[in-house]
Motif scaffolding. Structure first.
Motif, PDB file in Angstrom:
ATOM      1  N   ILE A  65       6.510   7.932   4.369  1.00  0.00           N
ATOM      2  CA  ILE A  65       5.199   7.327   4.115  1.00  0.00           C
ATOM      3  C   ILE A  65       4.181   8.364   3.655  1.00  0.00           C
ATOM      4  CG2 ILE A  65       4.633   7.428   6.584  1.00  0.00           C
ATOM      5  CD1 ILE A  65       3.056   4.821   6.146  1.00  0.00           C
ATOM      6  N   MET A  66       4.154   9.540   4.274  1.00  0.00           N
ATOM      7  CA  MET A  66       3.169  10.549   3.900  1.00  0.00           C
ATOM      8  C   MET A  66       3.684  11.429   2.763  1.00  0.00           C
ATOM      9  SD  MET A  66       0.542  10.100   5.659  1.00  0.00           S
ATOM     10  CE  MET A  66       0.102   9.046   7.008  1.00  0.00           C
ATOM     11  N   LEU A  67       4.969  11.751   2.801  1.00  0.00           N
ATOM     12  CA  LEU A  67       5.529  12.680   1.820  1.00  0.00           C
ATOM     13  C   LEU A  67       6.277  11.898   0.743  1.00  0.00           C
ATOM     14  CD1 LEU A  67       6.923  15.209   4.412  1.00  0.00           C
ATOM     15  CD2 LEU A  67       4.813  15.381   3.150  1.00  0.00           C
ATOM     16  N   ARG A 100      -0.874   1.418  20.724  1.00  0.00           N
ATOM     17  CA  ARG A 100      -1.832   2.394  20.198  1.00  0.00           C
ATOM     18  C   ARG A 100      -1.192   3.303  19.159  1.00  0.00           C
ATOM     19  NH1 ARG A 100      -4.713   4.405  25.695  1.00  0.00           N
ATOM     20  NH2 ARG A 100      -6.782   3.602  25.251  1.00  0.00           N
ATOM     21  N   SER A 101      -0.016   3.840  19.510  1.00  0.00           N
ATOM     22  CA  SER A 101       0.641   4.701  18.534  1.00  0.00           C
ATOM     23  C   SER A 101       2.100   4.881  18.890  1.00  0.00           C
ATOM     24  CB  SER A 101      -0.054   6.065  18.448  1.00  0.00           C
ATOM     25  OG  SER A 101       0.465   6.936  19.414  1.00  0.00           O
ATOM     26  N   THR A 112       4.858   7.960  18.149  1.00  0.00           N
ATOM     27  CA  THR A 112       4.949   9.285  17.570  1.00  0.00           C
ATOM     28  C   THR A 112       6.123  10.017  18.198  1.00  0.00           C
ATOM     29  OG1 THR A 112       3.702  11.275  17.079  1.00  0.00           O
ATOM     30  CG2 THR A 112       3.292  10.265  19.193  1.00  0.00           C
ATOM     31  N   TRP A 148       4.444   0.932  10.411  1.00  0.00           N
ATOM     32  CA  TRP A 148       3.994   2.180   9.763  1.00  0.00           C
ATOM     33  C   TRP A 148       4.088   3.378  10.702  1.00  0.00           C
ATOM     34  CZ3 TRP A 148      -0.496   2.361   5.769  1.00  0.00           C
ATOM     35  CH2 TRP A 148      -0.121   1.633   4.640  1.00  0.00           C
ATOM     36  N   PHE A 149       3.820   3.159  11.989  1.00  0.00           N
ATOM     37  CA  PHE A 149       3.905   4.282  12.935  1.00  0.00           C
ATOM     38  C   PHE A 149       5.320   4.837  12.956  1.00  0.00           C
ATOM     39  CE2 PHE A 149       0.072   2.308  14.946  1.00  0.00           C
ATOM     40  CZ  PHE A 149      -0.742   3.410  14.838  1.00  0.00           C
ATOM     41  N   LYS A 201      -1.424  14.653  18.020  1.00  0.00           N
ATOM     42  CA  LYS A 201      -1.284  13.438  17.233  1.00  0.00           C
ATOM     43  C   LYS A 201      -2.652  12.782  17.166  1.00  0.00           C
ATOM     44  CE  LYS A 201       0.052   9.305  15.814  1.00  0.00           C
ATOM     45  NZ  LYS A 201       0.379   9.037  14.415  1.00  0.00           N
ATOM     46  N   LEU A 237       7.314  18.162  10.957  1.00  0.00           N
ATOM     47  CA  LEU A 237       6.822  18.384  12.309  1.00  0.00           C
ATOM     48  C   LEU A 237       7.920  18.860  13.255  1.00  0.00           C
ATOM     49  CD1 LEU A 237       4.116  15.676  12.947  1.00  0.00           C
ATOM     50  CD2 LEU A 237       3.822  18.102  12.628  1.00  0.00           C
ATOM     51  N   GLU A 267      -1.856  17.636  11.572  1.00  0.00           N
ATOM     52  CA  GLU A 267      -1.166  17.703  12.858  1.00  0.00           C
ATOM     53  C   GLU A 267      -0.316  18.970  12.955  1.00  0.00           C
ATOM     54  OE1 GLU A 267       0.788  13.917  13.268  1.00  0.00           O
ATOM     55  OE2 GLU A 267      -1.122  12.876  13.311  1.00  0.00           O
ATOM     56  N   LYS A 268       0.256  19.384  11.829  1.00  0.00           N
ATOM     57  CA  LYS A 268       1.051  20.618  11.839  1.00  0.00           C
ATOM     58  C   LYS A 268       0.137  21.836  12.007  1.00  0.00           C
ATOM     59  CE  LYS A 268       5.017  22.823  11.071  1.00  0.00           C
ATOM     60  NZ  LYS A 268       6.242  22.604  11.849  1.00  0.00           N
ATOM     61  N   PHE A 270      -5.466   3.828   9.479  1.00  0.00           N
ATOM     62  CA  PHE A 270      -4.014   3.716   9.305  1.00  0.00           C
ATOM     63  C   PHE A 270      -3.570   2.265   9.458  1.00  0.00           C
ATOM     64  CE2 PHE A 270       0.411   4.502  10.769  1.00  0.00           C
ATOM     65  CZ  PHE A 270       0.836   5.281   9.712  1.00  0.00           C
ATOM     66  N   HIS A 312      -2.517  13.606   2.333  1.00  0.00           N
ATOM     67  CA  HIS A 312      -1.895  14.170   3.533  1.00  0.00           C
ATOM     68  C   HIS A 312      -2.039  15.690   3.501  1.00  0.00           C
ATOM     69  CE1 HIS A 312       0.686  14.574   6.914  1.00  0.00           C
ATOM     70  NE2 HIS A 312       1.583  15.266   6.261  1.00  0.00           N
ATOM     71  N   ARG A 365      -4.556   9.397  16.258  1.00  0.00           N
ATOM     72  CA  ARG A 365      -4.376   7.976  15.969  1.00  0.00           C
ATOM     73  C   ARG A 365      -5.689   7.465  15.378  1.00  0.00           C
ATOM     74  NH1 ARG A 365      -5.266   2.991  15.407  1.00  0.00           N
ATOM     75  NH2 ARG A 365      -4.045   1.410  16.453  1.00  0.00           N
ATOM     76  N   LEU A 388      -6.853   8.171   6.988  1.00  0.00           N
ATOM     77  CA  LEU A 388      -5.588   7.444   6.923  1.00  0.00           C
ATOM     78  C   LEU A 388      -4.411   8.402   6.803  1.00  0.00           C
ATOM     79  CD1 LEU A 388      -3.651   5.093   5.980  1.00  0.00           C
ATOM     80  CD2 LEU A 388      -4.763   5.249   3.788  1.00  0.00           C
ATOM     81  N   ASP A 389      -4.553   9.406   5.938  1.00  0.00           N
ATOM     82  CA  ASP A 389      -3.407  10.281   5.657  1.00  0.00           C
ATOM     83  C   ASP A 389      -3.362  11.515   6.555  1.00  0.00           C
ATOM     84  OD1 ASP A 389      -2.626   8.636   3.678  1.00  0.00           O
ATOM     85  OD2 ASP A 389      -3.628   9.717   2.081  1.00  0.00           O
ATOM     86  N   ARG A 390      -4.491  11.958   7.023  1.00  0.00           N
ATOM     87  CA  ARG A 390      -4.619  13.160   7.855  1.00  0.00           C
ATOM     88  C   ARG A 390      -3.975  14.380   7.215  1.00  0.00           C
ATOM     89  NH1 ARG A 390      -3.143   9.075  10.666  1.00  0.00           N
ATOM     90  NH2 ARG A 390      -1.064   9.843  10.845  1.00  0.00           N
ATOM     91  N   PRO A 419       0.840  -1.200   0.000  1.00  0.00           N
ATOM     92  CA  PRO A 419       0.000   0.000   0.000  1.00  0.00           C
ATOM     93  C   PRO A 419       0.878   1.254   0.000  1.00  0.00           C
ATOM     94  CG  PRO A 419      -0.485  -1.452   1.873  1.00  0.00           C
ATOM     95  CD  PRO A 419       0.807  -1.877   1.301  1.00  0.00           C
ATOM     96  N   GLU A 420       0.605   2.139  -0.936  1.00  0.00           N
ATOM     97  CA  GLU A 420       1.305   3.427  -0.990  1.00  0.00           C
ATOM     98  C   GLU A 420       0.304   4.502  -0.597  1.00  0.00           C
ATOM     99  OE1 GLU A 420       4.376   4.442  -1.573  1.00  0.00           O
ATOM    100  OE2 GLU A 420       5.160   2.419  -1.824  1.00  0.00           O
ATOM    101  N   VAL A 421       0.558   5.183   0.506  1.00  0.00           N
ATOM    102  CA  VAL A 421      -0.417   6.161   0.984  1.00  0.00           C
ATOM    103  C   VAL A 421       0.205   7.547   1.016  1.00  0.00           C
ATOM    104  CG1 VAL A 421      -1.581   4.397   2.332  1.00  0.00           C
ATOM    105  CG2 VAL A 421       0.148   5.797   3.403  1.00  0.00           C
ATOM    106  N   GLY A 422      -0.585   8.509   1.456  1.00  0.00           N
ATOM    107  CA  GLY A 422      -0.067   9.866   1.592  1.00  0.00           C
ATOM    108  C   GLY A 422      -0.614  10.830   0.558  1.00  0.00           C
TER     109      GLY A 422
END
Lengths: 381, 231
Positions: free
Chosen positions: B146-148, B71-72, B74, B124-125, A341, B157, A57-58, A347, A53, A343, A379-381, A47-50
C-alpha cells in the motif's frame, strides 16, 4: 415517416477508467483515486496512496525519544500541535511522569492544540467550499488562519511545522500579553463564523451539492474505523477529549457537536462540513476558559536528559483535528524506540472512499472526498 | 532501581487494571490459549493460533466486550526471539474500554488469518502491516503493498532490512551535501597551495562615511592611551 417510427437506439454503455490525481486539485495533496465509471455514474473507486510515504515510523526507530519530536509535526502539518501532543503523551505514559507535568504546561498545550484545531478546520472547510466552486469564503478563512499562524510563531517560532510540546511539558512559557491578544482575536473571530455561515454554509447551491451526498450511517462509520468529526457527523457522540479524558480537558465546559441531518440525512457530506464549523465554536469556548483560568507555575517537568525506558509498551490517543490520533510505542530499554506506530484519521477516511463511492456522480466524489478532510502526509506518514 | 521505575510507571497507568479484568474474561472462555503480558498497557497473547479467529470474533460480539472499533493493526519485529508480533488495538464505544491483543508468529513465515470479516477497516491496516513488515494475512481480499510500489524488494520495518541500492535506476541513497562542500574547499585550498597564491581578504567596495572609526581601531587607540597613561 418510417424513420420517425424507428425505436430509439440503446444508449452507448462503456466502463471508463479515470485517474483523479496524484496531482488533481481536489485531492489536496498527492493521492490517486482510480475512478471507474459509466458516463457520470461511478461504479468503483480505488484509492492509491503512498505518494507521500516518508517512513516516519522507521525514522522513529533510529532517533532518540526527544529527537523524534520534530518529526511528529511532519506527520500532520496542518494540525501539527495535536500530533506533538500525542507523542509527548505516549512517552510520558511510558515513563510514568504523566502526573509530574505541571498544570500550566497542560494549559499551554490546550491553547496550542485548540488554536491549531481551528486553523486546521479553516483549511478543511475552506477548501471544501472552494472545491465545490466558491473561492471567497476560503480566502476569508485563510485571512483568519494567518492570525493563528502569527500566534504560533509567537509560541514556537514556526508558521507551519509548529513544534512546541516537549516530553514533560512545553518548550517555553506563553509570551507576555499573549492571552490578551488571543482573547481579542476570539472577540473578532466568533462573529466571522456567523458571517461565513451566511456566505457559504446556508447557500442554497452549496447545500444542494452536499446534502444527501455520501451518506455514512453510524454503524458503517464505526465498522470502517472513521474517527473525529467524520464519525461524529454520522451521529456517534464520541470525542477522545470527553470519553477518554486526557490533559486538563475535564476541567472545561464544552459540547461535542454531532451530525443531526442539518439539511439531509444524518452522516452526509454537509453534516461532516457543518460539524467542523460547530467544533470551531466549541474550541473558542475552550480557549476562553483556558486563557481566563490559566494557573501560575512551571511549564516543564524535570525530565532526565537521556530518556531510556525499560522494555515496555503503551498506547496514547489524542483528539487531533482529524480525529483520534494514536501513538503506539514499544521500547526495548534503549535510547531510541523499538517501534513507533502512528494511527491517523486520514488513513481510514481514505479507505472508506472505496465502499462509499459506487453509485455517486464524478462531481460528487470531489465534494465527498473534500468532506472527509484527508491530509496526504497524515495518510501516508 | 530501573525495575522500580518500570513498576511505578505501570502502576500509574489508569487502564492497566481494566485490561487485566478483560483478560480474565478472555481466559475464562479460552483457558490456556491466551496469556497476559504485563506492560503499561497489558496485552493478551493468543498462543493457540487455531483459536485466534474465535478470540477476535468473541471480542467483537460478546456482550461483555463489544469491541466495535478496531483502532489499528500493526506489527513489531523481534529478530532476537525470531518472532514477529501482529498487534491489534481494539476499543468499545458502548462500554468505553480498550484492549490489546497480540499473536506471535515465526519470523520465517508469519501467517495469520485476516480479521477483515470482523472489522472491515482491517483491510488497509493489514495491507500496511504486510507491506512494511511482511506479515501475511490469510484470506485477505486484496493483499497488496500500500505505501511502497508493488515491485519494491523487502519489508522496511523489519530490523534486518537493507535498502536496495537503486529503484528503477533511481538511487536510494545520496551523499551528504556537506561532504560536497568540504571536498570543494579542499580542492580550492590545494589549487591555491600549488600555485602559491596568498589569499588577501576581500575589501568591501562600500566606503565608510567620513570620520568613522572602526570599533577595532577604537579599541586599539584606547589600549594605546591606557599604555601611555601607565607610562
Amino acid at each position: 415517416m418510417s424513420q420517425a417510427l424507428e425505436p430509439l437506439r440503446e444508449p452507448h454503455r462503456e466502463q471508463m477508467l479515470l485517474n483523479m490525481g496524484p496531482q488533481h486539485p481536489s485531492t489536496h495533496g498527492v493521492i490517486n483515486l482510480l475512478v471507474e465509471s459509466d458516463g457520470e455514474v461511478i461504479s468503483r473507486v480505488i484509492p492509491e496512496v503512498g505518494y507521500l510515504h516518508r517512513s516516519i515510523e522507521k525514522i522513529g526507530e533510529k532517533v532518540t525519544y526527544n529527537g523524534f519530536m520534530p518529526y511528529t509535526d511532519r506527520v500532520d502539518y496542518v494540525a501539527a500541535m495535536t500530533a506533538n501532543e500525542g507523542y509527548a503523551m505516549v512517552v510520558e505514559r511510558l515513563l510514568g511522569i504523566t502526573d509530574l507535568v505541571p498544570r500550566r504546561a497542560y494549559y499551554c498545550r490546550v491553547i496550542a492544540s485548540e488554536l491549531c484545531r481551528i486553523a486546521s478546520h479553516h483549511v478543511s472547510t475552506g477548501t471544501m467550499v472552494m472545491d465545490v466552486g466558491a473561492v471567497t469564503p476560503f480566502l476569508w478563512w485563510l485571512r483568519e488562519r494567518e492570525t493563528i499562524n502569527d500566534f504560533m510563531e509567537e509560541l514556537c517560532g514556526a508558521r507551519l511545522t509548529y513544534n512546541y510540546m516537549r516530553i514533560g511539558g512545553v518548550m517555553a512559557d506563553i509570551p507576555r500579553g499573549f492571552d490578551k491578544r488571543v482573547l481579542q482575536w476570539l472577540d473578532h473571530f466568533e462573529p466571522i463564523i456567523e458571517e461565513f455561515n451566511r456566505a457559504a454554509s446556508t447557500n442554497k447551491i452549496y447545500i444542494e451539492r452536499l446534502a444527501n451526498v455520501g451518506v455514512v450511517p453510524g454503524k458503517m462509520a464505526i465498522d470502517w474505523g472513521l474517527v473525529g468529526p467524520n464519525l461524529r457527523a454520522s451521529g456517534v457522540k464520541f470525542d477522545v477529549r470527553k470519553n477518554i479524558p486526557y490533559s486538563v480537558y475535564p476541567e472545561f465546559q464544552f459540547d461535542v457537536p454531532i451530525g443531526t441531518g442539518f439539511y439531509g440525512e444524518v452522516g452526509d457530506s454537509y453534516d461532516r462540513f457543518y460539524c467542523r464549523i460547530l467544533e470551531m465554536k466549541e474550541s473558542c469556548k475552550i480557549l476562553r476558559q483556558c486563557l481566563e483560568g490559566m494557573p501560575e507555575g512551571d511549564y516543564m517537568a524535570k525530565v532526565p536528559r537521556k530518556i531510556k525506558p525499560e522494555r515496555d509498551e503503551a498506547y496514547a490517543a489524542v483528539e487531533a483535528a482529524r480525529g483520534e490520533m494514536g501513538y503506539y510505542l514499544v521500547s526495548n530499554g534503549q535510547e531510541s524506540a523499538w517501534r513507533v506506530k502512528v494511527r491517523t484519521g486520514s488513513f481510514t477516511a481514505t479507505q472508506i472512499m472505496a465502499p462509499l463511492s459506487p453509485g455517486t456522480m464524478i462531481g460528487d466524489v470531489v465534494a465527498l472526498f473534500a468532506s472527509m478532510d484527508v491530509v496526504a502526509p497524515e495518510l501516508d506518514r | 532501581m530501573a525495575a522500580n521505575k518500570q513498576e511505578e510507571a505501570r502502576n500509574k497507568s489508569p487502564t492497566r487494571q481494566k485490561a487485566q479484568e478483560l483478560h480474565a474474561l478472555l481466559a475464562a472462555k479460552f483457558g490456556e490459549a491466551v496469556e497476559l503480558v504485563d506492560a503499561v498497557d497489558p496485552y493478551t497473547v493468543v498462543k493457540d493460533h487455531a483459536q485466534f479467529p474465535a478470540v477476535m470474533r468473541h471480542l467483537r460480539e460478546d456482550p461483555a466486550f463489544q469491541m466495535d472499533f478496531l483502532r489499528s493493526v500493526t506489527g513489531v519485529d523481534w529478530p532476537d526471539d525470531s518472532i514477529i508480533e501482529s498487534v491489534y488495538h481494539v476499543y468499545s464505544y458502548r462500554l468505553a474500554h480498550a484492549h490489546v491483543v497480540k499473536v506471535r508468529l515465526p519470523r520465517a513465515l508469519p501467517e495469520i488469518p485476516t480479521v477483515e470479516g470482523v472489522w472491515p477497516t482491517a483491510n488497509w491496516f493489514e495491507r500496511e502491516a504486510y507491506d512494511l513488515l511482511g506479515i501475511v494475512y490469510i484470506g485477505h481480499s486484496d493483499l497488496r503493498r500500500i505505501m511502497l510500489p508493488d515491485d519494491w524488494v523487502g519489508h522496511p520495518l523489519r530490523k534486518d532490512y537493507a535498502e536496495q541500492e537503486d529503484y528503477r535506476g533511481i538511487g536510494t541513497t545520496r551523499a551528504s551535501p556537506l561532504e560536497a562542500f568540504k571536498q570543494m574547499d579542499l580542492a580550492r585550498k590545494k589549487a591555491r597551495d600549488e600555485k602559491g597564491v596568498v589569499v588577501v581578504p576581500q575589501q568591501s567596495p562600500i566606503k565608510p562615511p567620513e570620520g568613522w572609526v572602526s570599533p577595532k581601531a577604537k579599541k586599539g587607540a584606547a589600549a594605546e592611551e591606557a599604555e601611555e597613561g601607565e607610562a
